[in-house]
Every structure is written in C-alpha cells, then in structure tokens.
Design a protein around this motif. Structure first.
Motif, short mmCIF file in Angstrom:
data_model
loop_
_atom_site.label_atom_id
_atom_site.label_comp_id
_atom_site.label_asym_id
_atom_site.label_seq_id
_atom_site.Cartn_x
_atom_site.Cartn_y
_atom_site.Cartn_z
N LEU A 79 -32.53 -18.71 12.24
CA LEU A 79 -32.86 -17.75 11.30
C LEU A 79 -32.08 -16.54 12.57
O LEU A 79 -30.60 -15.57 12.08
CB LEU A 79 -33.96 -17.09 10.66
CG LEU A 79 -34.67 -17.70 9.99
CD1 LEU A 79 -35.82 -17.03 9.25
CD2 LEU A 79 -33.39 -18.15 8.44
N GLU A 80 -32.32 -16.01 13.53
CA GLU A 80 -31.87 -15.44 14.76
C GLU A 80 -30.24 -15.43 14.68
O GLU A 80 -29.13 -14.57 14.64
CB GLU A 80 -32.47 -15.51 15.90
CG GLU A 80 -32.97 -15.42 15.57
CD GLU A 80 -33.95 -14.18 17.27
OE1 GLU A 80 -33.15 -15.01 18.81
OE2 GLU A 80 -35.20 -14.38 17.07
N ARG A 81 -29.45 -16.50 14.80
CA ARG A 81 -28.32 -17.68 15.14
C ARG A 81 -26.87 -17.00 13.58
O ARG A 81 -26.33 -16.68 13.31
CB ARG A 81 -27.85 -18.65 15.45
CG ARG A 81 -28.56 -18.91 16.62
CD ARG A 81 -28.08 -20.49 17.56
NE ARG A 81 -28.29 -21.80 16.21
CZ ARG A 81 -29.62 -21.88 16.23
NH1 ARG A 81 -30.59 -21.94 17.17
NH2 ARG A 81 -29.51 -23.00 15.45
N ARG A 82 -27.66 -17.63 12.78
CA ARG A 82 -27.05 -17.61 10.75
C ARG A 82 -27.62 -16.92 9.74
O ARG A 82 -26.81 -16.31 9.25
CB ARG A 82 -27.09 -19.35 10.95
CG ARG A 82 -26.38 -20.35 11.58
CD ARG A 82 -25.33 -20.04 11.78
NE ARG A 82 -24.18 -21.58 12.71
CZ ARG A 82 -23.22 -21.26 12.20
NH1 ARG A 82 -22.39 -20.45 11.90
NH2 ARG A 82 -22.98 -22.00 13.09
N GLY A 83 -29.06 -16.32 9.66
CA GLY A 83 -29.17 -15.67 8.24
C GLY A 83 -29.31 -16.35 8.01
O GLY A 83 -29.77 -17.99 7.14
N GLU A 84 -30.93 -15.23 7.08
CA GLU A 84 -31.60 -16.56 6.18
C GLU A 84 -30.48 -16.60 4.47
O GLU A 84 -30.93 -18.06 4.29
CB GLU A 84 -32.60 -15.36 5.33
CG GLU A 84 -32.85 -15.76 4.47
CD GLU A 84 -33.80 -14.98 3.62
OE1 GLU A 84 -34.21 -15.01 2.23
OE2 GLU A 84 -34.74 -13.62 4.62
N GLY A 85 -29.28 -16.30 4.57
CA GLY A 85 -28.32 -16.44 3.40
C GLY A 85 -28.01 -17.50 4.14
O GLY A 85 -28.04 -18.32 2.90
N TYR A 86 -27.45 -17.63 4.94
CA TYR A 86 -26.62 -18.70 5.17
C TYR A 86 -27.47 -19.80 5.27
O TYR A 86 -27.50 -21.25 4.50
CB TYR A 86 -25.93 -18.19 6.81
CG TYR A 86 -25.38 -20.17 7.39
CD1 TYR A 86 -23.74 -19.78 7.00
CD2 TYR A 86 -25.74 -20.91 8.10
CE1 TYR A 86 -23.02 -21.18 7.55
CE2 TYR A 86 -25.20 -21.81 8.44
CZ TYR A 86 -23.52 -22.02 8.64
OH TYR A 86 -22.79 -23.09 8.46
N VAL A 118 -37.00 -21.18 4.91
CA VAL A 118 -36.60 -20.04 5.58
C VAL A 118 -38.12 -19.73 5.99
O VAL A 118 -37.96 -19.23 7.45
CB VAL A 118 -36.44 -19.46 4.79
CG1 VAL A 118 -36.41 -17.72 5.10
CG2 VAL A 118 -35.04 -19.92 4.71
N GLU A 122 -38.59 -18.96 9.89
CA GLU A 122 -39.14 -17.59 10.72
C GLU A 122 -40.20 -17.89 11.27
O GLU A 122 -40.49 -17.29 12.25
CB GLU A 122 -39.17 -16.47 8.90
CG GLU A 122 -39.36 -15.09 10.26
CD GLU A 122 -39.82 -14.35 8.46
OE1 GLU A 122 -39.92 -13.14 8.49
OE2 GLU A 122 -38.72 -15.27 7.76
#
Length: 144
Positions: A79-86, A118, A122
């Motif tokens: 989640l830090e690298r790509r994000g939740e949406g991705y 997610v 997280e």
C-alpha cells in the motif's frame, strides 16, 4: 593444555552462562512493551482479508515479510508502494493482470472482498519490522 577437570569446569561454566543469556533474552522478548505484532488492531475485515489470502493461495506466488513465493511481488508494504486504488483495481479486474510478462489470475473480487484484502495489507504494513522496512524479492528487477 587444560586438565580434564579444568575442561569440564570450562564447558559447564560456558554452558551455564549461555543458558542464562538465552533465558534472559527469552523473557525480555516476551515482555509486553516489546510486542511488535500489531495484534490489537486486528478487525473482522483484516481476518476476512487473511481468509481470502489463504483461500486463493496468494502465498504461492507472492510473499509477505519475506515468506512465500518469489514469482510475484513482495506485498508487505504494497500500500505504501502502490496505493489502495491500484491494489483494489488489480484485485477487482475482470481480465488477467500481467505486468512484465507475468500474469496474475483475474480474481474479479467484489468491492467488499477487495476492501478486506486492503485492510489485511494495511494491517501487515503496520507491523514493526525492526528496521527491515523494505523487503524485496531476490528476483525483483531493478527499475531504471
């Protein structure tokens, strides 16, 4: 050269000191202030995400905290690298997702299941890793 009784005393003394150090470190590591598991933040959604992770055998290709397969990316801090949406887009995609020639199964997850995954990522991402915040698969290619 040590005599037989000196060698015995040296062996027993060294064994006792090593044993006491081991016991002391074991007690220290189990003290509540040293807890690094993040277990207090486990929610029903995190549990559901873990169930989905296991049911789909995600660890066959991916790894978390260095454990699992090395075919696909390491997901500890995804989640830090790509994000939740991705992450949600990949999990909910109706077509197989395939970057760099590797294909991930099209899971076609529902919004609720993707949210659970997610939540799991997280929760995993907030575990104290003792300074090893960037776990990378040995097969990862350097991006230039």
């Amino acid at each position: 050269m040590l005599s037989k009784s000196q060698a015995r005393a040296f062996f027993l003394g060294g064994t006792l000191v090593t044993f006491l150090i081991f016991i002391g470190l074991t007690i220290y590591s189990f003290m509540p202030r040293n807890d690094q598991t993040n277990y207090k933040k486990i929610t029903k959604e995190v549990v559901r995400g873990k169930e989905i992770w296991e049911h789909n055998n995600c660890m066959g290709c991916h790894s978390i905290m260095g454990e699992g397969g090395y075919y696909a990316p390491e997901l500890t801090k995804v989640l830090e690298r790509r994000g939740e949406g991705y992450v949600k887009a990949v999990l909910m995609s109706p077509v197989p997702w395939g970057p760099k020639g590797r294909k991930m199964v099209a899971y076609k997850m529902s919004e609720a299941d993707a949210n659970a995954m997610v939540a799991y990522f997280e929760w995993i991402g907030k575990i104290d890793l003792n300074g090893f915040d960037r776990i990378v698969s040995p097969l990862a290619k350097d991006e230039e």
